[in-house]
Design a protein around this motif. Sequence first.
Motif, mmCIF file in Angstrom:
data_model
loop_
_atom_site.group_PDB
_atom_site.id
_atom_site.type_symbol
_atom_site.label_atom_id
_atom_site.label_comp_id
_atom_site.label_asym_id
_atom_site.label_seq_id
_atom_site.Cartn_x
_atom_site.Cartn_y
_atom_site.Cartn_z
ATOM 1 N N LEU A 198 52.583 83.171 20.296
ATOM 2 C CA LEU A 198 52.918 81.797 19.940
ATOM 3 C C LEU A 198 52.686 80.885 21.137
ATOM 4 O O LEU A 198 52.849 81.308 22.286
ATOM 5 N N GLN A 199 52.309 79.627 20.852
ATOM 6 C CA GLN A 199 52.033 78.674 21.930
ATOM 7 C C GLN A 199 52.630 77.305 21.622
ATOM 8 O O GLN A 199 52.115 76.577 20.779
ATOM 9 N N PRO A 200 53.708 76.918 22.305
ATOM 10 C CA PRO A 200 54.139 75.521 22.280
ATOM 11 C C PRO A 200 53.371 74.739 23.348
ATOM 12 O O PRO A 200 53.133 75.249 24.446
ATOM 13 N N SER A 201 52.974 73.517 23.019
ATOM 14 C CA SER A 201 52.201 72.681 23.938
ATOM 15 C C SER A 201 52.841 71.302 24.042
ATOM 16 O O SER A 201 53.420 70.800 23.073
ATOM 17 N N PHE A 202 52.687 70.685 25.221
ATOM 18 C CA PHE A 202 53.277 69.374 25.461
ATOM 19 C C PHE A 202 52.230 68.460 26.093
ATOM 20 O O PHE A 202 51.589 68.824 27.084
ATOM 21 N N VAL A 203 52.069 67.274 25.522
ATOM 22 C CA VAL A 203 51.045 66.328 25.969
ATOM 23 C C VAL A 203 51.486 65.640 27.258
ATOM 24 O O VAL A 203 52.594 65.099 27.347
ATOM 25 N N LEU A 204 50.608 65.659 28.257
ATOM 26 C CA LEU A 204 50.853 64.925 29.496
ATOM 27 C C LEU A 204 50.193 63.547 29.459
ATOM 28 O O LEU A 204 50.769 62.557 29.902
ATOM 29 N N SER A 205 48.961 63.500 28.953
ATOM 30 C CA SER A 205 48.252 62.224 28.852
ATOM 31 C C SER A 205 47.193 62.321 27.766
ATOM 32 O O SER A 205 46.754 63.419 27.406
ATOM 33 N N PHE A 242 28.890 57.219 20.678
ATOM 34 C CA PHE A 242 29.264 58.267 21.622
ATOM 35 C C PHE A 242 30.613 57.944 22.267
ATOM 36 O O PHE A 242 30.810 56.878 22.855
ATOM 37 N N SER A 243 31.533 58.878 22.140
ATOM 38 C CA SER A 243 32.865 58.704 22.723
ATOM 39 C C SER A 243 33.495 60.073 22.925
ATOM 40 O O SER A 243 33.035 61.081 22.374
ATOM 41 N N LYS A 244 34.564 60.100 23.715
ATOM 42 C CA LYS A 244 35.224 61.366 24.041
ATOM 43 C C LYS A 244 36.739 61.196 23.983
ATOM 44 O O LYS A 244 37.272 60.189 24.447
ATOM 45 N N TYR A 245 37.386 62.186 23.420
ATOM 46 C CA TYR A 245 38.842 62.277 23.460
ATOM 47 C C TYR A 245 39.214 63.323 24.514
ATOM 48 O O TYR A 245 38.694 64.439 24.496
ATOM 49 N N ARG A 246 40.110 62.947 25.411
ATOM 50 C CA ARG A 246 40.531 63.884 26.446
ATOM 51 C C ARG A 246 42.062 63.869 26.559
ATOM 52 O O ARG A 246 42.667 62.839 26.851
ATOM 53 N N PHE A 247 42.649 65.047 26.342
ATOM 54 C CA PHE A 247 44.098 65.215 26.427
ATOM 55 C C PHE A 247 44.425 66.208 27.547
ATOM 56 O O PHE A 247 43.714 67.200 27.734
ATOM 57 N N GLN A 248 45.499 65.934 28.256
ATOM 58 C CA GLN A 248 46.029 66.887 29.231
ATOM 59 C C GLN A 248 47.320 67.487 28.668
ATOM 60 O O GLN A 248 48.176 66.761 28.160
ATOM 61 N N TYR A 249 47.426 68.816 28.792
ATOM 62 C CA TYR A 249 48.567 69.529 28.211
ATOM 63 C C TYR A 249 49.213 70.466 29.233
ATOM 64 O O TYR A 249 48.569 70.927 30.180
ATOM 65 N N ILE A 250 50.472 70.751 28.978
ATOM 66 C CA ILE A 250 51.137 71.921 29.543
ATOM 67 C C ILE A 250 51.350 72.887 28.381
ATOM 68 O O ILE A 250 52.035 72.553 27.408
ATOM 69 N N ASP A 251 50.727 74.052 28.467
ATOM 70 C CA ASP A 251 50.837 75.069 27.415
ATOM 71 C C ASP A 251 51.715 76.223 27.887
ATOM 72 O O ASP A 251 51.634 76.648 29.048
ATOM 73 N N PHE A 252 52.530 76.723 26.980
ATOM 74 C CA PHE A 252 53.307 77.933 27.237
ATOM 75 C C PHE A 252 52.954 78.968 26.176
ATOM 76 O O PHE A 252 52.801 78.623 25.000
ATOM 77 N N GLN A 253 52.816 80.208 26.603
ATOM 78 C CA GLN A 253 52.457 81.273 25.666
ATOM 79 C C GLN A 253 53.394 82.462 25.810
ATOM 80 O O GLN A 253 53.770 82.827 26.925
ATOM 81 N N ALA A 254 53.757 83.028 24.680
ATOM 82 C CA ALA A 254 54.514 84.278 24.639
ATOM 83 C C ALA A 254 53.792 85.186 23.658
ATOM 84 O O ALA A 254 53.506 84.791 22.524
ATOM 85 N N SER A 255 53.461 86.397 24.101
ATOM 86 C CA SER A 255 52.632 87.258 23.261
ATOM 87 C C SER A 255 53.015 88.720 23.414
ATOM 88 O O SER A 255 53.634 89.125 24.403
ATOM 89 N N ALA A 256 52.622 89.503 22.431
ATOM 90 C CA ALA A 256 52.757 90.956 22.474
ATOM 91 C C ALA A 256 51.354 91.549 22.395
ATOM 92 O O ALA A 256 50.486 91.025 21.693
ATOM 93 N N SER A 257 51.138 92.640 23.137
ATOM 94 C CA SER A 257 49.812 93.258 23.188
ATOM 95 C C SER A 257 49.891 94.735 22.844
ATOM 96 O O SER A 257 50.909 95.394 23.101
#
Length: 268
Positions: free
Chosen positions: A110-117, A82-97
């Motif tokens: 589209l979504q670019p993401s950047f890892v914080l931890s 038993f183990s867990k992976y945990r990532f923190q991100y800053i996500d940016f999204q640009a979309s058309a609806s």
Amino acid sequence: MKKYLTVVFLLIYNCLSAQNTFWNPVLITGFNATSLRADSIDDQTAFLPFLGFGIEKPFDEKTSFGASGSYALKGGNVLSPFSKYRFQYIDFQASASYRLSDIFRFEAGLQPSFVLSSKYFIGTDSLAELNVKKWSSEFSAFAGLHFHFQENVSLGLRYFLPIENSRFNQFQVVLSIPVGGTMEKIENKNSVNLAYQHILALKEGVLLVRLKTSDNIIQHLNNAGKTEEAEKIRQQQRIENLEIVASFKKYFRFCPVYFFYSTQTAEA
């Protein structure tokens, strides 16, 4: 990755610089359902929250553009051991609806993401830092369907398609809540303020009321020899003007009122 970020930046810039449109600020929240993309690891989906802020900018009754940024948790749970992976991100999204109906809206973006931890939990006590560079980037595309159940409040489902460096399979439930007012409402508020300023200016000034004389009609009737009709119209106009003056004197106290005849317009 740079070319993808350039595309996202240009989409956002073109939208924000568009003329004759207004934008709606929204609070976005919900949860990410994520699992590791590594085939060698038998993991389960982790349900982790995200919170952010965005704008929605309508182009017409059916189409709109959206841009947002959010703080997000993503990860996966491994059963044995038993183990867990945990990532923190800053996500940016640009979309058309596109509005499919009054209550349903289709979205793609589209979504670019950047890892914080990035952390790896073993059992309940042990914690290890993963060798993942901070601010390392990932990129994905997404599509979703949103249900509008109260004015601009919507609940949506998004599926993400990994494009570059993505570590997780991702499915998202997102709640969008309008905050503050739209630019359209702000413009309306400015109009109200302008009207209030005009009212104050009138309070400190005077009101000029023009009274009709019907001289042209009377002269035309006199020239045609219809003097009785001309006199009748003269008397009717006189009575109407007297009633207007009497009404203002009786009911209007907001500012001084001055009366003049239409023949004196140039002088007024």
